[in-house]
Write a protein that holds these residues in place. Structure first.
Motif, PDB file in Angstrom:
ATOM      1  N   ALA A  49     -38.045 -59.680  -1.884  1.00 23.40           N
ATOM      2  CA  ALA A  49     -38.908 -60.804  -2.260  1.00 23.40           C
ATOM      3  C   ALA A  49     -38.090 -61.943  -2.853  1.00 23.40           C
ATOM      4  O   ALA A  49     -38.357 -63.125  -2.595  1.00 23.40           O
ATOM      5  CB  ALA A  49     -39.967 -60.340  -3.257  1.00 23.40           C
ATOM      6  N   ILE A  50     -37.079 -61.616  -3.633  1.00 28.01           N
ATOM      7  CA  ILE A  50     -36.231 -62.642  -4.238  1.00 28.01           C
ATOM      8  C   ILE A  50     -35.428 -63.372  -3.170  1.00 28.01           C
ATOM      9  O   ILE A  50     -35.375 -64.614  -3.138  1.00 28.01           O
ATOM     10  CB  ILE A  50     -35.294 -61.997  -5.276  1.00 28.01           C
ATOM     11  N   LEU A  51     -34.808 -62.616  -2.258  1.00 29.50           N
ATOM     12  CA  LEU A  51     -33.966 -63.229  -1.234  1.00 29.50           C
ATOM     13  C   LEU A  51     -34.782 -63.937  -0.153  1.00 29.50           C
ATOM     14  O   LEU A  51     -34.237 -64.746   0.599  1.00 29.50           O
ATOM     15  CB  LEU A  51     -33.056 -62.173  -0.603  1.00 29.50           C
ATOM     16  N   ASN A  52     -36.081 -63.642  -0.087  1.00 33.45           N
ATOM     17  CA  ASN A  52     -36.948 -64.334   0.859  1.00 33.45           C
ATOM     18  C   ASN A  52     -37.738 -65.461   0.206  1.00 33.45           C
ATOM     19  O   ASN A  52     -38.652 -66.024   0.811  1.00 33.45           O
ATOM     20  CB  ASN A  52     -37.893 -63.350   1.539  1.00 33.45           C
ATOM     21  N   GLY A  53     -37.390 -65.786  -1.049  1.00 32.24           N
ATOM     22  CA  GLY A  53     -38.000 -66.928  -1.717  1.00 32.24           C
ATOM     23  C   GLY A  53     -39.443 -66.749  -2.102  1.00 32.24           C
ATOM     24  O   GLY A  53     -40.145 -67.731  -2.373  1.00 32.24           O
ATOM     25  N   HIS A  54     -39.914 -65.495  -2.164  1.00 32.24           N
ATOM     26  CA  HIS A  54     -41.307 -65.263  -2.549  1.00 32.24           C
ATOM     27  C   HIS A  54     -41.495 -65.328  -4.063  1.00 32.24           C
ATOM     28  O   HIS A  54     -42.609 -65.528  -4.541  1.00 32.24           O
ATOM     29  CB  HIS A  54     -41.788 -63.904  -2.043  1.00 32.24           C
ATOM     30  N   ARG A  55     -40.405 -65.144  -4.805  1.00 35.94           N
ATOM     31  CA  ARG A  55     -40.508 -65.192  -6.257  1.00 35.94           C
ATOM     32  C   ARG A  55     -39.163 -65.604  -6.830  1.00 35.94           C
ATOM     33  O   ARG A  55     -38.105 -65.299  -6.258  1.00 35.94           O
ATOM     34  CB  ARG A  55     -40.917 -63.839  -6.844  1.00 35.94           C
ATOM     35  N   LEU A  56     -39.208 -66.315  -7.945  1.00 35.17           N
ATOM     36  CA  LEU A  56     -37.979 -66.644  -8.654  1.00 35.17           C
ATOM     37  C   LEU A  56     -37.679 -65.495  -9.609  1.00 35.17           C
ATOM     38  O   LEU A  56     -38.524 -65.126 -10.420  1.00 35.17           O
ATOM     39  CB  LEU A  56     -38.135 -67.943  -9.442  1.00 35.17           C
ATOM     40  N   PRO A  57     -36.486 -64.913  -9.520  1.00 35.43           N
ATOM     41  CA  PRO A  57     -36.175 -63.821 -10.439  1.00 35.43           C
ATOM     42  C   PRO A  57     -36.063 -64.324 -11.866  1.00 35.43           C
ATOM     43  O   PRO A  57     -35.815 -65.510 -12.106  1.00 35.43           O
ATOM     44  CB  PRO A  57     -34.823 -63.310  -9.928  1.00 35.43           C
ATOM     45  N   SER A  58     -36.258 -63.433 -12.824  1.00 31.04           N
ATOM     46  CA  SER A  58     -36.006 -63.793 -14.215  1.00 31.04           C
ATOM     47  C   SER A  58     -34.513 -64.058 -14.401  1.00 31.04           C
ATOM     48  O   SER A  58     -33.699 -63.716 -13.540  1.00 31.04           O
ATOM     49  CB  SER A  58     -36.430 -62.648 -15.139  1.00 31.04           C
ATOM     50  N   TRP A  59     -34.152 -64.667 -15.528  1.00 30.57           N
ATOM     51  CA  TRP A  59     -32.733 -64.894 -15.750  1.00 30.57           C
ATOM     52  C   TRP A  59     -31.988 -63.564 -15.838  1.00 30.57           C
ATOM     53  O   TRP A  59     -30.884 -63.426 -15.309  1.00 30.57           O
ATOM     54  CB  TRP A  59     -32.485 -65.714 -17.012  1.00 30.57           C
ATOM     55  N   GLU A  60     -32.582 -62.560 -16.491  1.00 26.94           N
ATOM     56  CA  GLU A  60     -31.905 -61.271 -16.600  1.00 26.94           C
ATOM     57  C   GLU A  60     -31.653 -60.657 -15.223  1.00 26.94           C
ATOM     58  O   GLU A  60     -30.575 -60.104 -14.962  1.00 26.94           O
ATOM     59  CB  GLU A  60     -32.722 -60.323 -17.469  1.00 26.94           C
ATOM     60  N   GLN A  61     -32.631 -60.769 -14.337  1.00 27.52           N
ATOM     61  CA  GLN A  61     -32.444 -60.269 -12.980  1.00 27.52           C
ATOM     62  C   GLN A  61     -31.379 -61.083 -12.243  1.00 27.52           C
ATOM     63  O   GLN A  61     -30.533 -60.525 -11.527  1.00 27.52           O
ATOM     64  CB  GLN A  61     -33.763 -60.328 -12.216  1.00 27.52           C
ATOM     65  N   THR A  62     -31.420 -62.400 -12.411  1.00 28.08           N
ATOM     66  CA  THR A  62     -30.433 -63.252 -11.751  1.00 28.08           C
ATOM     67  C   THR A  62     -29.023 -62.917 -12.233  1.00 28.08           C
ATOM     68  O   THR A  62     -28.092 -62.795 -11.427  1.00 28.08           O
ATOM     69  CB  THR A  62     -30.735 -64.733 -12.040  1.00 28.08           C
ATOM     70  N   GLN A  63     -28.863 -62.772 -13.526  1.00 30.95           N
ATOM     71  CA  GLN A  63     -27.550 -62.461 -14.079  1.00 30.95           C
ATOM     72  C   GLN A  63     -27.013 -61.151 -13.507  1.00 30.95           C
ATOM     73  O   GLN A  63     -25.847 -61.059 -13.119  1.00 30.95           O
ATOM     74  CB  GLN A  63     -27.627 -62.385 -15.601  1.00 30.95           C
ATOM     75  N   ALA A  64     -27.876 -60.133 -13.452  1.00 27.17           N
ATOM     76  CA  ALA A  64     -27.443 -58.841 -12.914  1.00 27.17           C
ATOM     77  C   ALA A  64     -27.090 -58.947 -11.442  1.00 27.17           C
ATOM     78  O   ALA A  64     -26.105 -58.361 -10.976  1.00 27.17           O
ATOM     79  CB  ALA A  64     -28.549 -57.804 -13.126  1.00 27.17           C
ATOM     80  N   PHE A  65     -27.889 -59.693 -10.684  1.00 30.03           N
ATOM     81  CA  PHE A  65     -27.629 -59.897  -9.255  1.00 30.03           C
ATOM     82  C   PHE A  65     -26.284 -60.599  -9.065  1.00 30.03           C
ATOM     83  O   PHE A  65     -25.456 -60.181  -8.236  1.00 30.03           O
ATOM     84  CB  PHE A  65     -28.759 -60.729  -8.653  1.00 30.03           C
ATOM     85  N   VAL A  66     -26.075 -61.672  -9.809  1.00 26.73           N
ATOM     86  CA  VAL A  66     -24.842 -62.451  -9.687  1.00 26.73           C
ATOM     87  C   VAL A  66     -23.624 -61.593 -10.027  1.00 26.73           C
ATOM     88  O   VAL A  66     -22.611 -61.608  -9.316  1.00 26.73           O
ATOM     89  CB  VAL A  66     -24.903 -63.696 -10.589  1.00 26.73           C
ATOM     90  N   GLU A  67     -23.718 -60.847 -11.114  1.00 24.86           N
ATOM     91  CA  GLU A  67     -22.590 -60.005 -11.513  1.00 24.86           C
ATOM     92  C   GLU A  67     -22.322 -58.917 -10.481  1.00 24.86           C
ATOM     93  O   GLU A  67     -21.163 -58.570 -10.218  1.00 24.86           O
ATOM     94  CB  GLU A  67     -22.860 -59.400 -12.884  1.00 24.86           C
ATOM     95  N   ALA A  68     -23.384 -58.376  -9.868  1.00 23.27           N
ATOM     96  CA  ALA A  68     -23.205 -57.350  -8.839  1.00 23.27           C
ATOM     97  C   ALA A  68     -22.520 -57.913  -7.599  1.00 23.27           C
ATOM     98  O   ALA A  68     -21.879 -57.174  -6.849  1.00 23.27           O
ATOM     99  CB  ALA A  68     -24.563 -56.750  -8.464  1.00 23.27           C
ATOM    100  N   CYS A  69     -22.646 -59.240  -7.414  1.00 24.83           N
ATOM    101  CA  CYS A  69     -22.025 -59.894  -6.263  1.00 24.83           C
ATOM    102  C   CYS A  69     -20.731 -60.619  -6.644  1.00 24.83           C
ATOM    103  O   CYS A  69     -20.191 -61.402  -5.848  1.00 24.83           O
ATOM    104  CB  CYS A  69     -23.001 -60.884  -5.627  1.00 24.83           C
ATOM    105  N   GLY A  70     -20.260 -60.393  -7.859  1.00 21.98           N
ATOM    106  CA  GLY A  70     -18.992 -60.983  -8.277  1.00 21.98           C
ATOM    107  C   GLY A  70     -19.047 -62.454  -8.601  1.00 21.98           C
ATOM    108  O   GLY A  70     -18.015 -63.139  -8.590  1.00 21.98           O
TER     109      GLY A  70
END
Length: 265
Positions: A49-70
């Motif tokens: 849902a996040i990658l398909n633009g259906h919802r904006l992730p929370s900052w905590e989710q975004t931070q974890a996603f970004v860190e998981a992707c370096g």
């Protein structure tokens, strides 16, 4: 298997942010959805849902996603804040009218207020945000509070501390007003206790008015509580609100207070 990625509109803030996350995901070699889901403490469907633009992730989710992707989380914090501020005009974020039709505003007061919030603590998965903008610390009101409400309040505050220590990526943030020396001393005591809990953070904010504010507690991106203090005995009353647009606005307001505040040393 992940669902097929739909075309996204870069003019819509939520979808533009999703496009950026897709680019980061691609640059990182396309980590599996299950890896990203574990990182953000959510399901594969939420990642989709996040990658398909259906919802904006929370900052905590975004931070974890970004860190998981370096990625660089400090850089992405600014991107996320811009997207979060802009999405009020993003019609895509208001899709799903059936969900809005079921939204409710429920009056709650005294012990019911704390009992209802306690239930949300147990349901919360990744973040809790609260404000306390009043002229007197909580202990002052004990003489005006019945025993049932006092017990419910104690159970609620203890549960938040315990929740912050549970496994997973969790965040408790609390903004406290310091309009006078009494409130500053109380905030310092709370900050000292919170230092023992890494996921529990407190910031103080100057409050120049001789009046309490409307306070709130927000659980994930799902529900917000508004708390009003009324009368000479400062009776607590308020509302539980699960209207998505309102919760989104409450989160934005909290982020403003948080950025305006400071941490005590």
């Amino acid at each position: 298997m992940p669902s097929a990625r739909r075309p996204l509109d870069p003019d819509r803030p939520t979808e533009s942010f999703a496009l950026s996350l897709r680019e980061l995901h691609r640059a990182a070699g396309g980590p599996k959805y299950r890896v990203l889901a574990a990182a953000i403490n959510a399901s594969n469907a939420t990642v989709s849902a996040i990658l398909n633009g259906h919802r904006l992730p929370s900052w905590e989710q975004t931070q974890a996603f970004v860190e998981a992707c370096g990625g660089d989380s400090s850089e992405w914090k600014q991107r996320w804040m811009r997207a979060d501020r802009s999405r009020g005009v993003d019609s895509a974020s208001f899709s799903g009218h059936a969900a809005h039709a079921g939204a409710t505003l429920t009056p709650v007061s005294d012990s019911e207020f704390y009992t209802a919030m306690l239930a949300e603590v147990h349901r919360a998965r990744y973040r809790i945000m609260t404000s306390y903008i009043r002229l007197r610390p909580a202990a002052y009101f004990l003489s005006f509070t019945d025993e049932k409400t006092s017990r419910a309040a104690a159970a609620y505050f203890n549960a938040i501390v315990a929740w912050s220590e549970a496994p997973g990526r969790r965040s408790v943030r609390r903004v406290i007003a310091t309009p006078n020396e009494e409130m500053m001393v109380w905030a310092q005591q709370l900050a000292k206790a919170a230092a023992e809990h890494p996921n529990y953070r407190i910031r103080v904010i100057d409050w120049p008015l001789a009046a309490d504010a409307v306070n709130f507690a927000i659980f994930d991106d799902a529900v917000a509580f508004l708390a009003f203090t009324t009368g000479t005995t400062q009776q607590l009353s308020g509302f539980r609100i699960d209207e998505p647009a309102f919760v989104r606005g409450a989160i934005g307001h909290f982020e403003q207070l948080w950025l305006a505040g400071r941490e005590l040393e």
